[in-house]
Design an enzyme around this catalytic site. Structure first.
Site, PDB file in Angstrom:
ATOM      1  N   CYS A  54       0.784  -1.240   0.000  1.00  0.00           N
ATOM      2  CA  CYS A  54       0.000   0.000   0.000  1.00  0.00           C
ATOM      3  C   CYS A  54       0.817   1.293   0.000  1.00  0.00           C
ATOM      4  CB  CYS A  54      -1.035   0.010   1.111  1.00  0.00           C
ATOM      5  SG  CYS A  54      -0.839  -1.214   2.386  1.00  0.00           S
ATOM      6  N   ARG A 108       6.930 -11.315   5.034  1.00  0.00           N
ATOM      7  CA  ARG A 108       6.583 -11.050   6.420  1.00  0.00           C
ATOM      8  C   ARG A 108       7.251 -12.096   7.286  1.00  0.00           C
ATOM      9  NH1 ARG A 108       0.100  -9.810   5.714  1.00  0.00           N
ATOM     10  NH2 ARG A 108       0.381  -8.137   4.200  1.00  0.00           N
ATOM     11  N   GLN A 152       0.486 -10.995  -2.958  1.00  0.00           N
ATOM     12  CA  GLN A 152      -0.902 -10.592  -2.745  1.00  0.00           C
ATOM     13  C   GLN A 152      -1.510 -10.175  -4.070  1.00  0.00           C
ATOM     14  OE1 GLN A 152      -0.197  -7.433   0.213  1.00  0.00           O
ATOM     15  NE2 GLN A 152      -1.497  -8.634   1.574  1.00  0.00           N
ATOM     16  N   ASP A 186      -3.276  -7.706  -4.845  1.00  0.00           N
ATOM     17  CA  ASP A 186      -3.600  -6.481  -4.141  1.00  0.00           C
ATOM     18  C   ASP A 186      -4.197  -5.449  -5.081  1.00  0.00           C
ATOM     19  OD1 ASP A 186      -3.678  -5.036  -1.871  1.00  0.00           O
ATOM     20  OD2 ASP A 186      -1.513  -4.770  -1.661  1.00  0.00           O
ATOM     21  N   HIS A 206      -5.753  -1.128  -4.754  1.00  0.00           N
ATOM     22  CA  HIS A 206      -6.214  -0.016  -3.936  1.00  0.00           C
ATOM     23  C   HIS A 206      -7.115   0.867  -4.771  1.00  0.00           C
ATOM     24  CE1 HIS A 206      -2.609  -1.423  -1.809  1.00  0.00           C
ATOM     25  NE2 HIS A 206      -3.403  -1.257  -0.769  1.00  0.00           N
ATOM     26  N   LYS A 224     -14.094  -3.590   7.664  1.00  0.00           N
ATOM     27  CA  LYS A 224     -13.770  -4.449   6.530  1.00  0.00           C
ATOM     28  C   LYS A 224     -14.815  -5.534   6.314  1.00  0.00           C
ATOM     29  CE  LYS A 224     -11.097  -7.753   9.247  1.00  0.00           C
ATOM     30  NZ  LYS A 224     -10.018  -8.709   9.286  1.00  0.00           N
ATOM     31  N   HIS A 271      -8.531  -0.953   0.445  1.00  0.00           N
ATOM     32  CA  HIS A 271      -7.610  -2.053   0.133  1.00  0.00           C
ATOM     33  C   HIS A 271      -8.481  -3.254  -0.177  1.00  0.00           C
ATOM     34  CE1 HIS A 271      -4.263  -0.333   2.715  1.00  0.00           C
ATOM     35  NE2 HIS A 271      -5.302   0.213   3.291  1.00  0.00           N
TER      36      HIS A 271
END
Length: 637
Positions: free
Chosen positions: A332, A361, A379, A381, A383, A463, A509
RNA sequence: GCCGACGUAGCUCAACAGGAAGAGCAGCUGAUUCGUAAUCAGCAGGUCAGGGGUUCAAAUCCCCUCGUCGGCUCCA
């Protein structure tokens, strides 16, 4: 007084002072036995006294009764353990989703032989059919009792939970501090299995004693128990780590490092297919595809706040030329910086940026698990930067997008959760309310059923989580849609409103698959390694019968390859049966058998996975059918 | 990270209680040219996870490290 027995309802006057058990005996017409009763909506013991004007339902099966049964099974387990190893300290023993457990504390570990012994003893206790009675003791008496027995964990529980009198349950010599309810006697617990033992912290606290948790399960009938044990075996067979090895999909190597995935060619091609599909669909849905680096200046993570709240999950930074670089745990901040690089008008919004971003991670060593829990993963991902007014529509279209993508992979059942504002949060309550409202309205408009999980939101925003159900009914967390009030503010991003004022955009996200690694793991288990045609690493296996047919085989192989079909030809000097067996074990959807007869006629003999020999057909016809099926991405062959 | 179990050939697994590391599959070579789930024969393949210790002798017993598995905690 209303009494319900199964579907039958009876209206009956009944005197106080008798137990439900006695009431049942007077009413019963057959040999069936209830496990417990539901009195005015509350589950109670059959041995409890009837008070008068209740509405009573006798429970024979169903989820609530099963919980009672399993709870009693856990007591049986504790009794067996205490008989076998007197002095063992007992913790808690609740029913859980698929069974029950009981926590014990003693020096020596329980071995698998011990588990067998325990199960045998439980069987014996069940046969003895001891009465299970509830007793109400004064708190002092209970504490004295458990002190004499050396059960310090029980004392701790009593002191915490009991206010006045203490409810205990007794069966034979075994007494447990417990709220109940329970079945009337140990004979009710007949069909059970002790499954495993592992460690658990007392009260889930890392700083407290480590208990040994024995897991088991129990059912009403032998059939149900066997069915569940069969399910466990089926799940074992589908284990993605096992299939990953057998089908050469991926590798985790000690030489590379724990939690780091090596995608072998067979897995790599599946990943490529998934990613191509993913990118194409994103472009079709109005997303832009972006790429960002794997490391970034540590200052970025300072600004984003990750160094404050995410540090323990980040690998340590590396330094070069007096700059510290951080391996990214998230994508992000990069996207935010990209947003900031240009002045945006409200007319630009919504901006939807998607990236298959690989993040790293640090996960504690004990939690790593195949592809499902790793240290480096990609991911899917994206946005979405939008105005507050656009938020609801964006969430709705994301929900629909998720549903579309997931169903393409054969997932059509979901458990959806809306997580709302937690105790610790950033942003204004007004913003939170607005975002929660937008999420809720989008969910309502989508027509999807969901549950609200109060207070389970992330500190930066509410979320929606979508958990998919696989063929075995297991759930997996994949999609997530999160509103973020934090990052836009921290980076001070804005767009220019109609009236020329600066306005902070809403940032959403979202991930649909979650991570490519985890999703692949789930896919392997869902399909049991037998991927549908469009995803299969090898779609067609060509098997020439003798060397005479090799040229024909290679010619057809080339035709298929030119049509972008993934094909392999088995030219080895082996018999037909052998090659078919191998193709079968490799779970290849289509097998083309080519002998002299086929070659002469320009035909093929087709075998379909799970269906067997389909006979002969023209190659051109097969090719057209194949192309059509691959295009449709169907689940069936 | 914690508790427990486990780690033997590329894979799946043997090796009773410390006494010369074994099988099947896969691989290679040769024979066989075959019609719908395993053709036959031969060959090769191991620092028994790594390190230290006990012992005349260790895959086996002890200690440490690494990894895997089952959970706890955490999570995409």
């Amino acid at each position: 007084m209303k009494i319900k027995i199964g579907e039958k309802k009876i209206e009956k006057e009944f005197k106080e002072g008798k137990s439900f058990w006695e009431l049942w005996k007077e009413l019963k017409k057959d040999a069936s036995l209830p496990l417990c009763v539901k009195v005015n909506g509350v589950i109670r013991d059959l041995r409890d006294e009837v008070e008068g004007k209740e509405s009573i339902e006798f429970l024979f099966d169903g989820e609530e009764a099963l919980e009672v049964l399993r709870h009693s099974a856990s007591h049986l387990l504790a009794q067996a353990v205490l008989q076998l190893w007197p002095g063992t300290k007992t913790g808690v023993g609740p029913p859980i989703k698929d069974g029950f457990y009981y926590d014990f504390h003693r020096k020596e570990p329980f071995t698998s032989q011990d588990l067998e012994k325990i199960e045998k003893r439980m069987l014996k206790l069940s046969e003895q059919n001891m009465e299970i009675r509830r007793e109400i003791w004064p708190k002092g008496k209970a504490i004295d009792y458990f002190r004499k027995k050396g059960q310090n964990f029980k004392i701790e529980l009593i002191e915490e939970k009991a206010e006045g009198d203490v409810s205990v349950y007794a069966q034979g010599e075994f007494v447990d501090f417990c709220r109940g309810p329970h079945v009337p006697s140990t004979g009710y617990v007949k069909y059970f299995k002790i499954l495993s033992v592992s460690a658990a912290y007392w009260k889930g606290d890392e700083n407290r004693e480590s208990m040994q948790r024995i897991y088991g399960t129990a059912f009403f009938t032998k059939e149900a128990l066997d069915k569940y044990l069969h399910f466990l075996e089926e799940a074992k067979k589908r284990d993605h780590r096992k299939l990953g090895k057998a089908l050469n999909l991926f590798l985790v190597s000690e030489e590379i490092g724990p939690g780091l995935i090596l995608w072998l060619p067979k897995g790599g091609i599946v990943r490529k297919i998934i990613e191509d599909y993913w990118r194409n669909e994103h472009i079709r849905k109005g997303y832009d595809i972006i790429f960002t680096p794997h490391i970034a200046d540590l200052n970025l993570w300072q600004t984003s706040g990750h160094l404050d709240f995410y540090k323990e999950n980040m690998f340590p930074p590396m330094e070069k030329d007096n700059v510290s670089y951080q391996l990214k745990p998230m994508n992000c901040p990069f996207h935010i910086v990209m947003f900031k690089s240009k002045l945006h008008s409200y007319r630009d919004l919504p901006i939807r940026w998607a990236e298959l971003g690989t993040v790293y991670r640090y996960e504690r060593s004990g939690v790593l698990h195949g592809l499902l829990r790793v240290r480096g993963f990609t991911q899917d991902d994206a946005h979405i930067f939008c105005t507050p007014e656009q938020m609801e529509d964006e969430i709705l279209s994301t929900l629909n997008f998720a549903r579309e993508i997931l169903s393409t992979f054969g997932f059509t059942e979901y458990d959806i959760f809306l997580s709302t504002r937690p105790e610790k949060f950033v942003g204004a309550i007004k913003e939170w309310d607005r975002a929660e409202d937008a999420l809720k309205k989008a969910l309502d408009r989508s027509g999807m059923e969901y549950e609200i999980d109060p207070g389970a939101g992330v500190f930066y925003g509410p979320k929606i989580d979508i958990k998919i159900r696989d063929v075995l009914g297991r759930t997996w967390q994949c999609s997530t849609i999160q509103v973020d009030f934090n990052l836009p503010q921290r980076f001070g991003i804005y767009y220019v409103e109609e009236d020329g004022k600066h306005q902070t955009p809403i940032m959403i996200h979202r991930a649909l698959l979650g991570s490519i690694e985890r999703f692949f793991g789930v896919l392997i288990e869902h399909y049991g390694g037998a991927f549908p045609l469009w995803l299969s690493p090898v779609q067609v296996e060509i098997i020439p019968i003798t060397e005479r047919n090799h040229d024909y085989a290679l010619k057809l192989e080339n035709s298929l390859r030119q049509a972008y079909v993934r094909v392999e030809t088995d030219l080895r000097n082996e018999k037909l049966g052998y090659k078919i067996r191998e193709a079968h074990l490799n779970k290849i959807p289509y097998v083309m058998v080519l002998g002299d007869k086929e070659e002469k006629e320009g035909e093929i003999s087709l075998r379909i996975r799970g269906k067997g020999d389909m006979g002969r057909m023209r190659f051109s016809k097969f090719l057209n059918m194949l192309k059509e099926k691959i295009k449709n991405k169907g689940q069936e062959l």
